[in-house]
Design a protein around this motif. Structure first.
Motif, short mmCIF file in Angstrom:
data_model
loop_
_atom_site.label_atom_id
_atom_site.label_comp_id
_atom_site.label_asym_id
_atom_site.label_seq_id
_atom_site.Cartn_x
_atom_site.Cartn_y
_atom_site.Cartn_z
N LEU A 127 0.80 -1.23 0.00
CA LEU A 127 0.00 0.00 0.00
C LEU A 127 0.83 1.27 0.00
O LEU A 127 0.35 2.34 -0.35
CB LEU A 127 -0.98 -0.01 1.19
N ASP A 128 2.10 1.15 0.41
CA ASP A 128 2.93 2.37 0.41
C ASP A 128 3.86 2.45 -0.80
O ASP A 128 4.71 3.33 -0.89
CB ASP A 128 3.73 2.47 1.72
N ARG A 129 3.67 1.55 -1.76
CA ARG A 129 4.47 1.63 -3.00
C ARG A 129 3.98 2.78 -3.88
O ARG A 129 2.79 3.10 -3.89
CB ARG A 129 4.32 0.34 -3.83
N MET A 130 4.90 3.29 -4.69
CA MET A 130 4.51 4.28 -5.71
C MET A 130 4.26 3.53 -7.02
O MET A 130 4.90 2.50 -7.29
CB MET A 130 5.62 5.32 -5.90
N PRO A 131 3.34 4.01 -7.86
CA PRO A 131 3.05 3.32 -9.12
C PRO A 131 4.30 2.98 -9.94
O PRO A 131 4.39 1.89 -10.51
CB PRO A 131 2.15 4.31 -9.87
N ALA A 132 5.26 3.90 -9.98
CA ALA A 132 6.46 3.67 -10.80
C ALA A 132 7.26 2.46 -10.32
O ALA A 132 8.05 1.90 -11.08
CB ALA A 132 7.34 4.91 -10.80
N GLU A 133 7.05 2.06 -9.07
CA GLU A 133 7.78 0.92 -8.52
C GLU A 133 7.07 -0.41 -8.77
O GLU A 133 7.49 -1.44 -8.28
CB GLU A 133 7.95 1.07 -7.00
N MET A 134 5.96 -0.36 -9.50
CA MET A 134 5.16 -1.57 -9.65
C MET A 134 5.12 -2.06 -11.09
O MET A 134 5.26 -1.27 -12.03
CB MET A 134 3.73 -1.30 -9.18
N SER A 135 4.88 -3.35 -11.24
CA SER A 135 4.73 -3.93 -12.58
C SER A 135 3.37 -3.53 -13.16
O SER A 135 2.49 -3.06 -12.44
CB SER A 135 4.80 -5.45 -12.48
N GLY A 136 3.24 -3.77 -14.46
CA GLY A 136 1.97 -3.48 -15.13
C GLY A 136 0.80 -4.21 -14.49
O GLY A 136 -0.28 -3.65 -14.31
N GLY A 137 1.03 -5.46 -14.14
CA GLY A 137 -0.03 -6.26 -13.53
C GLY A 137 -0.43 -5.75 -12.16
O GLY A 137 -1.61 -5.71 -11.81
N GLN A 138 0.56 -5.33 -11.39
CA GLN A 138 0.26 -4.76 -10.07
C GLN A 138 -0.52 -3.45 -10.22
O GLN A 138 -1.48 -3.20 -9.49
CB GLN A 138 1.55 -4.54 -9.29
N GLN A 139 -0.10 -2.64 -11.18
CA GLN A 139 -0.82 -1.38 -11.40
C GLN A 139 -2.26 -1.63 -11.82
O GLN A 139 -3.18 -0.96 -11.37
CB GLN A 139 -0.12 -0.54 -12.48
N GLN A 140 -2.43 -2.65 -12.66
CA GLN A 140 -3.78 -2.98 -13.10
C GLN A 140 -4.64 -3.42 -11.91
O GLN A 140 -5.81 -3.10 -11.82
CB GLN A 140 -3.70 -4.08 -14.16
N ARG A 141 -3.99 -4.14 -10.97
CA ARG A 141 -4.74 -4.57 -9.78
C ARG A 141 -5.11 -3.38 -8.91
O ARG A 141 -6.16 -3.39 -8.26
CB ARG A 141 -3.92 -5.59 -8.99
N VAL A 142 -4.27 -2.34 -8.89
CA VAL A 142 -4.64 -1.11 -8.17
C VAL A 142 -5.90 -0.51 -8.81
O VAL A 142 -6.83 -0.09 -8.12
CB VAL A 142 -3.49 -0.08 -8.17
#
Ligand code: ADP
Ligand code: ADP
Length: 225
Positions: A127-142
């Protein structure tokens, strides 16, 4: 959750008829996927359910209510699009909770809903990650979690996996199936990926040239190539 009924929906843009008299009913808790060639009217039909497009003719019902004239925010729907568009300067918690915070839910209620949604899409601990630190799939899950916290009656998903690589797409299919099961969600889904349609849907609606050509459960057992 709620059922959705389209009654003779037609949408014209000038001379062009994008949607041509579509009627169908999506049951409460059903996962229905629109498939068909590019330009056949899938997105436009979806947009009439979302309230982003006004049909030229026909009506949309959600639950027992005629919603044809209602604004998107008054329809109890939440959308997930191909382009997730997270706020880059906000962490995951802030991205998921943005709408709730605008609506001035108290902090405890916001936290409860965000944690529950993050749990469903398996983003706990991120929950404290920034979008730029995440994979495409993780961003999609957000993006999906952002729809879940709204607690919608109906999920509308237009090519939500289209920007992901093949391996992630297959993984996310399983996640969406689980979401459907766990939330008992009514989902209307648009894709041109046949495997997605076959594996996730209760019924597949085939559109062609603005018309509903057929609607039926997936017939064959689809095996990954
Ligand atoms: P699909 O989602 O199946 O690719 P669309 O619903 O996006 O199809 O489009 C159906 C038809 O309506 C297409 O011919 C498209 O060009 C046309 N169309 C969609 N949106 C608009 C618009 N805003 N203005 C004019 N024509 C549009
Ligand atoms: P509210 O719904 O109270 O207006 P939000 O910030 O959640 O507050 O939404 C702002 C606008 O954007 C509203 O019109 C809302 O309907 C729309 N919106 C935001 N997120 C979604 C979503 N996932 N699906 C559908 N509409 C959304």
């Amino acid at each position: 959750m709620a059922r959705v009924r389209l009654e003779n929906i037609t949408k014209r843009y000038g001379e062009e008829t994008a949607v041509d008299g579509i009627s169908l009913e999506v049951e409460d808790g059903e996962f229905v996927t629109f498939v068909g060639p590019s330009g056949c009217g899938k997105s436009t039909t979806m947009e009439t359910v979302a309230g982003l497009t006004q049909p030229s003719e026909g009506d949309v019902y959600i639950g027992d209510d005629k919603v044809t004239k209602l604004a998107p925010k008054d329809r109890g729907v939440a959308m997930v699009f191909q382009n997730i568009a997270l706020f880059p300067h906000m962490d995951v918690y802030e991205n998921i909770s943005f709408g709730l915070r605008l609506r001035k839910y108290d902090d405890e209620e916001v936290r409860r809903r965000v944690e529950q949604a993050a749990d469903i899409v398996q983003l706990e601990g991120m929950l404290d990650r920034m979008p730029a630190e995440m994979s495409g799939g993780q961003q999609q899950r957000v993006g999906i979690a952002r729809a879940i916290v709204r607690n919608p009656d109906v999920f509308l998903m237009d090519e939500p996996l289209a920007n992901l690589d093949a391996k992630l797409r297959v993984h996310m299919r399983t996640e969406l199936q689980r979401l459907h099961r766990e939330l008992n969600a009514t989902i209307i889904y648009v894709t041109h990926d046949q495997a997605e349609a076959m594996t996730m849907s209760n019924r597949i609606a085939v559109l062609n040239d603005g018309k509903l050509q057929q609607i039926a459960p997936p017939l064959v057992c689809y095996n990954e190539p």
